[in-house]
Design a protein around this motif. Sequence first.
Motif, PDB file in Angstrom:
ATOM      1  N   GLN A 108       0.824  -1.243   0.129  1.00  0.00           N
ATOM      2  CA  GLN A 108       0.064   0.084   0.116  1.00  0.00           C
ATOM      3  C   GLN A 108       0.843   1.073  -0.018  1.00  0.00           C
ATOM      4  O   GLN A 108       0.421   2.139  -0.652  1.00  0.00           O
ATOM      5  CB  GLN A 108      -0.768  -0.050   1.282  1.00  0.00           C
ATOM      6  N   ARG A 109       1.920   1.178   0.654  1.00  0.00           N
ATOM      7  CA  ARG A 109       2.927   2.153   0.863  1.00  0.00           C
ATOM      8  C   ARG A 109       4.057   2.460  -0.079  1.00  0.00           C
ATOM      9  O   ARG A 109       4.792   3.204  -0.076  1.00  0.00           O
ATOM     10  CB  ARG A 109       3.404   2.564   2.290  1.00  0.00           C
ATOM     11  N   GLY A 110       4.060   1.445  -1.110  1.00  0.00           N
ATOM     12  CA  GLY A 110       5.099   1.186  -2.007  1.00  0.00           C
ATOM     13  C   GLY A 110       6.426   1.128  -1.594  1.00  0.00           C
ATOM     14  O   GLY A 110       7.464   1.292  -1.967  1.00  0.00           O
ATOM     15  N   LEU A 111       6.383   0.114  -0.431  1.00  0.00           N
ATOM     16  CA  LEU A 111       7.862  -0.292   0.211  1.00  0.00           C
ATOM     17  C   LEU A 111       8.108  -1.654  -0.296  1.00  0.00           C
ATOM     18  O   LEU A 111       7.320  -2.401  -0.670  1.00  0.00           O
ATOM     19  CB  LEU A 111       7.481  -0.242   1.500  1.00  0.00           C
ATOM     20  N   ALA A 112       9.209  -1.838  -0.172  1.00  0.00           N
ATOM     21  CA  ALA A 112       9.919  -3.554  -0.361  1.00  0.00           C
ATOM     22  C   ALA A 112       9.266  -4.274   0.625  1.00  0.00           C
ATOM     23  O   ALA A 112       9.172  -5.489   0.406  1.00  0.00           O
ATOM     24  CB  ALA A 112      11.329  -3.280  -0.946  1.00  0.00           C
ATOM     25  N   HIS A 113       9.440  -3.751   2.029  1.00  0.00           N
ATOM     26  CA  HIS A 113       9.316  -4.539   3.025  1.00  0.00           C
ATOM     27  C   HIS A 113       8.859  -3.757   4.275  1.00  0.00           C
ATOM     28  O   HIS A 113       8.994  -2.378   4.182  1.00  0.00           O
ATOM     29  CB  HIS A 113      10.741  -5.196   3.369  1.00  0.00           C
TER      30      HIS A 113
END
Length: 177
Positions: A108-113
């Motif tokens: 949702q936040r465009g993070l890898a992890h």
Amino acid sequence: MQYTATYQSPLGEILLASDDEGLTGLWFDHQKYYAQKLAPEHAQKETPAIEQTRKWLDDYFSGKEPDFLPPIHMIGTPFQKDVWKFLLQIPYGKTTTYGEIAQKIAAQRGLAHMSAHAVGGAVSHNEISLIIPCHRVVGKSGSLTGYAGGIDKKIYLLKLEGGYIEAFFVPKHSTAP
């Protein structure tokens, strides 16, 4: 202004809190973080949100899935609110893991992890337990950990919903009381 009332459940007394927007708290007596965000100045009063929560709890503890959500007012950080919104999406009688929620929030936040521990911290500080169903979150291996209301209550709630499976286990070192 916040208002409070109590509800007698099969698991003991529950403290309900609301403001003019909706339910702000639902805590089992003696649970970890009990009434942590309850305003020091509050009054006992049956608000519409508390009345609807009583109906929801009556339905829930009678063993049927409530078909409505009382008005809620989440008080927390943006991250906590994001986690709690995911908790609201866990179907009645089903479970998910901290890691699965972390993956969804990362996406949702465009993070890898995203850290499952960070998610666990937000889950454990859920002020509106039961309604925002943090009891439906388990460890990746089936560990019943992290329920602020107590592991015994988590087991009861999962069994009530038909979501308890034999592979679940109580860890030797739990973060819950």
